[in-house]
Scaffold this motif. Structure first.
Motif, PDB file in Angstrom:
ATOM      1  N   SER A 195       0.815  -1.208   0.000  1.00  0.00           N
ATOM      2  CA  SER A 195       0.000   0.000   0.000  1.00  0.00           C
ATOM      3  C   SER A 195       0.852   1.262   0.000  1.00  0.00           C
ATOM      4  O   SER A 195       2.058   1.236   0.242  1.00  0.00           O
ATOM      5  CB  SER A 195      -0.940  -0.005   1.210  1.00  0.00           C
ATOM      6  N   SER A 196       0.195   2.387  -0.285  1.00  0.00           N
ATOM      7  CA  SER A 196       0.821   3.711  -0.221  1.00  0.00           C
ATOM      8  C   SER A 196       2.134   3.774  -0.974  1.00  0.00           C
ATOM      9  O   SER A 196       3.146   4.253  -0.463  1.00  0.00           O
ATOM     10  CB  SER A 196       1.019   4.117   1.240  1.00  0.00           C
ATOM     11  N   VAL A 197       2.129   3.304  -2.197  1.00  0.00           N
ATOM     12  CA  VAL A 197       3.378   3.207  -2.941  1.00  0.00           C
ATOM     13  C   VAL A 197       3.880   4.584  -3.366  1.00  0.00           C
ATOM     14  O   VAL A 197       3.111   5.539  -3.527  1.00  0.00           O
ATOM     15  CB  VAL A 197       3.240   2.297  -4.165  1.00  0.00           C
ATOM     16  N   THR A 198       5.188   4.663  -3.519  1.00  0.00           N
ATOM     17  CA  THR A 198       5.875   5.836  -4.024  1.00  0.00           C
ATOM     18  C   THR A 198       6.789   5.403  -5.164  1.00  0.00           C
ATOM     19  O   THR A 198       6.984   4.206  -5.399  1.00  0.00           O
ATOM     20  CB  THR A 198       6.715   6.501  -2.925  1.00  0.00           C
ATOM     21  N   PRO A 199       7.387   6.355  -5.887  1.00  0.00           N
ATOM     22  CA  PRO A 199       8.332   5.957  -6.937  1.00  0.00           C
ATOM     23  C   PRO A 199       9.487   5.095  -6.439  1.00  0.00           C
ATOM     24  O   PRO A 199      10.086   4.361  -7.232  1.00  0.00           O
ATOM     25  CB  PRO A 199       8.825   7.306  -7.475  1.00  0.00           C
ATOM     26  N   GLU A 200       9.802   5.158  -5.143  1.00  0.00           N
ATOM     27  CA  GLU A 200      10.856   4.318  -4.587  1.00  0.00           C
ATOM     28  C   GLU A 200      10.497   2.839  -4.609  1.00  0.00           C
ATOM     29  O   GLU A 200      11.378   1.988  -4.444  1.00  0.00           O
ATOM     30  CB  GLU A 200      11.174   4.740  -3.158  1.00  0.00           C
ATOM     31  N   ASP A 201       9.231   2.520  -4.816  1.00  0.00           N
ATOM     32  CA  ASP A 201       8.796   1.131  -4.911  1.00  0.00           C
ATOM     33  C   ASP A 201       8.914   0.577  -6.327  1.00  0.00           C
ATOM     34  O   ASP A 201       8.600  -0.597  -6.557  1.00  0.00           O
ATOM     35  CB  ASP A 201       7.353   0.993  -4.420  1.00  0.00           C
ATOM     36  N   THR A 202       9.337   1.392  -7.269  1.00  0.00           N
ATOM     37  CA  THR A 202       9.562   0.917  -8.626  1.00  0.00           C
ATOM     38  C   THR A 202      10.668  -0.134  -8.625  1.00  0.00           C
ATOM     39  O   THR A 202      11.769   0.105  -8.117  1.00  0.00           O
ATOM     40  CB  THR A 202       9.943   2.074  -9.550  1.00  0.00           C
ATOM     41  N   ALA A 203      10.372  -1.306  -9.174  1.00  0.00           N
ATOM     42  CA  ALA A 203      11.324  -2.408  -9.139  1.00  0.00           C
ATOM     43  C   ALA A 203      10.801  -3.550  -9.989  1.00  0.00           C
ATOM     44  O   ALA A 203       9.651  -3.542 -10.445  1.00  0.00           O
ATOM     45  CB  ALA A 203      11.552  -2.893  -7.706  1.00  0.00           C
ATOM     46  N   VAL A 204      11.654  -4.538 -10.188  1.00  0.00           N
ATOM     47  CA  VAL A 204      11.219  -5.826 -10.705  1.00  0.00           C
ATOM     48  C   VAL A 204      10.848  -6.686  -9.507  1.00  0.00           C
ATOM     49  O   VAL A 204      11.647  -6.850  -8.583  1.00  0.00           O
ATOM     50  CB  VAL A 204      12.309  -6.507 -11.545  1.00  0.00           C
ATOM     51  N   TRP A 234      12.185 -19.726  -8.803  1.00  0.00           N
ATOM     52  CA  TRP A 234      11.856 -18.303  -8.953  1.00  0.00           C
ATOM     53  C   TRP A 234      10.934 -18.095 -10.142  1.00  0.00           C
ATOM     54  O   TRP A 234      11.016 -18.815 -11.146  1.00  0.00           O
ATOM     55  CB  TRP A 234      13.115 -17.470  -9.204  1.00  0.00           C
ATOM     56  N   GLY A 235      10.073 -17.092 -10.050  1.00  0.00           N
ATOM     57  CA  GLY A 235       9.384 -16.617 -11.223  1.00  0.00           C
ATOM     58  C   GLY A 235      10.317 -15.798 -12.089  1.00  0.00           C
ATOM     59  O   GLY A 235      11.455 -15.500 -11.718  1.00  0.00           O
ATOM     60  N   GLN A 236       9.849 -15.416 -13.251  1.00  0.00           N
ATOM     61  CA  GLN A 236      10.680 -14.653 -14.172  1.00  0.00           C
ATOM     62  C   GLN A 236      10.808 -13.190 -13.786  1.00  0.00           C
ATOM     63  O   GLN A 236      11.678 -12.488 -14.308  1.00  0.00           O
ATOM     64  CB  GLN A 236      10.125 -14.760 -15.593  1.00  0.00           C
ATOM     65  N   GLY A 237       9.959 -12.719 -12.915  1.00  0.00           N
ATOM     66  CA  GLY A 237       9.957 -11.333 -12.496  1.00  0.00           C
ATOM     67  C   GLY A 237       9.027 -10.486 -13.350  1.00  0.00           C
ATOM     68  O   GLY A 237       8.809 -10.770 -14.524  1.00  0.00           O
ATOM     69  N   THR A 238       8.483  -9.451 -12.739  1.00  0.00           N
ATOM     70  CA  THR A 238       7.625  -8.529 -13.459  1.00  0.00           C
ATOM     71  C   THR A 238       7.956  -7.097 -13.049  1.00  0.00           C
ATOM     72  O   THR A 238       8.123  -6.799 -11.864  1.00  0.00           O
ATOM     73  CB  THR A 238       6.130  -8.838 -13.222  1.00  0.00           C
ATOM     74  N   GLN A 239       8.088  -6.226 -14.026  1.00  0.00           N
ATOM     75  CA  GLN A 239       8.408  -4.828 -13.773  1.00  0.00           C
ATOM     76  C   GLN A 239       7.175  -4.090 -13.276  1.00  0.00           C
ATOM     77  O   GLN A 239       6.102  -4.168 -13.886  1.00  0.00           O
ATOM     78  CB  GLN A 239       8.930  -4.169 -15.047  1.00  0.00           C
ATOM     79  N   VAL A 240       7.324  -3.370 -12.176  1.00  0.00           N
ATOM     80  CA  VAL A 240       6.278  -2.493 -11.666  1.00  0.00           C
ATOM     81  C   VAL A 240       6.853  -1.086 -11.549  1.00  0.00           C
ATOM     82  O   VAL A 240       7.870  -0.878 -10.887  1.00  0.00           O
ATOM     83  CB  VAL A 240       5.733  -2.953 -10.306  1.00  0.00           C
TER      84      VAL A 240
END
Length: 122
Positions: A85-94, A112-118
């Protein structure tokens, strides 16, 4: 062969809740003694553990994120879901989901999963 696949929106607006689902095949999320984990990676921070849900449904979160993290599961679908919750740009990641073998071991992330960009952006 266990396979994990992340799914969810790739773009989230600041202050909103990020939600990602991991679908597991080839093994049950209720099988002893596995922990079903969320991990993320950004260019500056590297790998960061977020939390997990165990084979019996117990959860544990990183102290730095626990105030806004929740992990749930749907055993009928063999899925577990991350809510941040309450995400900020600092939460941008794979974001990755992964399986961890708890006691009696070995203590490792074996699948592991392949990862997903958020990306968090307005």
């Amino acid at each position: 062969q266990v396979q994990l696949q992340e799914s969810g929106p790739g773009l989230v607006k600041p202050s909103q809740t990020l939600s990602l689902t991991c679908t597991v095949s080839g093994g049950s999320i209720t099988t002893n003694y596995y922990y079903w984990s969320w991990i993320r990676q950004s260019p500056g921070k590297g790998l960061e553990w977020i939390g997990y849900i165990t084979y019996i449904g117990s959860t544990y979160y990183s102290p730095s994120l626990k105030s806004r993290t929740s992990i749930s599961r749907d055993t009928s679908k063999n899925q577990f879901t991350l809510y941040l919750s309450s995400v900020t740009p600092e939460d941008t990641a794979v974001y990755y989901c992964a399986r961890f073998r708890g006691d009696p071991g070995p203590h490792e992330y074996d699948y592991w999963g392949q990862g997903t960009q958020v990306t968090v952006s307005s």
